[in-house]
Design an enzyme around this catalytic site. Sequence first.
Site, short mmCIF file in Angstrom:
data_model
loop_
_atom_site.label_atom_id
_atom_site.label_comp_id
_atom_site.label_asym_id
_atom_site.label_seq_id
_atom_site.Cartn_x
_atom_site.Cartn_y
_atom_site.Cartn_z
CB THR A 207 22.13 -10.23 34.26
OG1 THR A 207 21.35 -9.03 34.12
CG2 THR A 207 21.20 -11.38 34.59
CG ASP A 323 30.83 1.04 38.55
OD1 ASP A 323 30.38 2.20 38.39
OD2 ASP A 323 30.21 0.03 38.18
#
Length: 749
Positions: A207, A323
Amino acid sequence: MDEATQRQDPIEETDAEKKVQVVPSLWGRLVSNHPESRHIDLIEHSIFFGRNPKRCQVVLHDPTVSGIHCRIFREEIPCQKYNNNNNNDGDNNNNNNNNNNNNNNNNNNNNNNNNNNNNNNNNNNNTTKNYITKITDTSSNGTFVKGCILGKDKTTIIQNGDMVSFTSAKLISSLSFTFLDLTNPYIDEPFEEEMNKKYSIQGILGTGNFSVVKRCIRRDTGEVFAVKIIDKKKFWSQTKTRRQMESEVEILQKIKHPNIISIIDIVQSDRYFYIVLELATGGELFEKIKQKGRFSEPEAKDTFKQILEAVSYLHDLNISHRDLKPENILISAVSHGKSSVIKVTDFGLAKIIGEKEMATTLCGTPLYVAPEIIRNCLHGDGGAQVNTGYGKEVDVWSLGCILYILLSGRPPFDFDHTNNFNLKLINQGLYNFSLPVWDVVTENAKDLIKKLLNVDPTKRISTKGALSHDWFNDDDLLRCSTVIANQSPISKSPQRSHGVVQLPVVDVKSKNIPMTLNSTTTNTTSPNNNNNNNNNNNNKNNNKNIIKSLNSNSNNYNNNSVLKKTSQSPKTKSNRPKLQFEQPSPNQHNNNNNNNNNNNNNNNNNNNNNNSSGGKPAIINNNGNLYSKFMATNNDPFDCTPTSTPVKPITNSTTTSTATSMPTSNSVTMGTSSTSIPVSNSITMKSPSILALSDDGDKKRKEKESSSSENVNDVIVINSNNHNNNNNNNHNINNGISSKPPPKRLKGS
């Protein structure tokens, strides 16, 4: 029409039946969760699974599967369709029928019959066939549904996306499947119709703030993918997030690399945005690091090179990931004999960077964030300095942190959310290689980390320069196979247990030359060996079964192990070898005494050699094979190499009162409780109490050695010759030898 009539009709219309053939349709599929297993199509309404080919439609070849393991079947359930027009017509018909009933009693029955027929027709028109799928466990070891064991003779309903496993609860196993219902048009989640036509949406994989990643199966092929579902209502009004999503899709459409998650399909509707991605079933690199604690240098090199090649490919496309971290690096399922494939994923923070354009958005994970981002963050609030932005160099810094973690199991900078002290450590580049785990890492690997973690982005090495570093050309990494204590912050390092080191087998029965474990001495043989052998040949049959049993510890010494530890502790007496012997015949006593007297002079001449050699401990297994505990050359107990040069036997008992000698006279004397053991060649053994690398054993050994120099009678030979000829036995004790004929073979071998 009754049941008998239904069965007879097809028999009367045999010719017509041949013209019409009803083919069962595919209603479900078991999609394999393992890359090397095939899918199972469900066609019949009731299907049995098991090992019995006569009673099961699907045969599973696994020893843990029962003959009839389970049954998957469908049950029909009615589903009402509400039609207002049909309901009104039915009410009118009922009213008309009631009026007719009042007018005529004879017509009443007919009207009632017609009324019932009308009701039945209405019911048939208002119903449609729908099915539910059930599974019944009939196995002994159990069938697993959604990770839980079902239980024998128990039944449950399975739905779209449920995992069914026939052997274990693990997701990735050879007999683990995901159930896919191909006939049910309805699913639990309110997804769009266009997406549901092509894919079956299943459980959640991850999620995010604006999206959820789920597992999906393509209906026509059964292929398994991951789909990122983005709800437009959550971000459509936010311009920055909308541009970020569009940039991510644009990036993914351009990327085609074996080490990067590729995009499979894009489906967009009014409410949702679907991005179907390649699914890597091997898990995250982060979980693998937690499990292993650290990677060996060859493993780290293979893994990091794949990551570096993927990031270098992105940089060639003028793309920065922004990232990079172990959580965003996935591992594909590993096939037998193949190395794992690394997949870089999650481009939620990636953007296309132009030549003159620099991004100034603060993003990334603090544990892997670059110093230039820290500087922009610290000075941004006060407005004292203008953010200079950052480029592809931030990915290189993150790569340095990942390589540091792969080789040590720890991050270079421990981040603390309570204060910014660790941020200052990152800004200054204060890390070190002080952990013991770095002692076995090559200097080339450390040099690459230093160049990756350079606080100055202009001096930081590029991805191209990192790929051409000497570390990737260094293949001399054999010493990295040394076992290192686990330095992972997740689990404590295990204590090193002292045990017996195993070495390659040396078969002393295959050669006719004396052998010891000291490879520095020269080969000399006793001149009386031939006489001893001639005398002993007469008594081979009497001593055929001399050795009845040896201690159970010898079972740990197998032929395949080179360097392996055992978990048995020899501190107690029960763990010491228990030997049983047969008494030799009376005729043998005289022969042995004569042989012992003849060998005294030769054994006395070998005293000096025995003192200087420091006989190495050894073990003889049930097969008569010699196992050396230590054969170190550089005072390293783990530098073990088998001896190949036959040397002079060691027989002096004054320096090895607690040791056992196995001279050419074919006997063994073991410590204070030693017993003569006939063997075919000469070796030297220490007492079993010394074979354990324990502090207590070393202390007892030193005490026995100090006492042995004062009283040599501590060495006792258990032999029937003792009560006949004490004088001869005293000489034998001093020389640590005893004569017995060699056995033809060892019992139990």
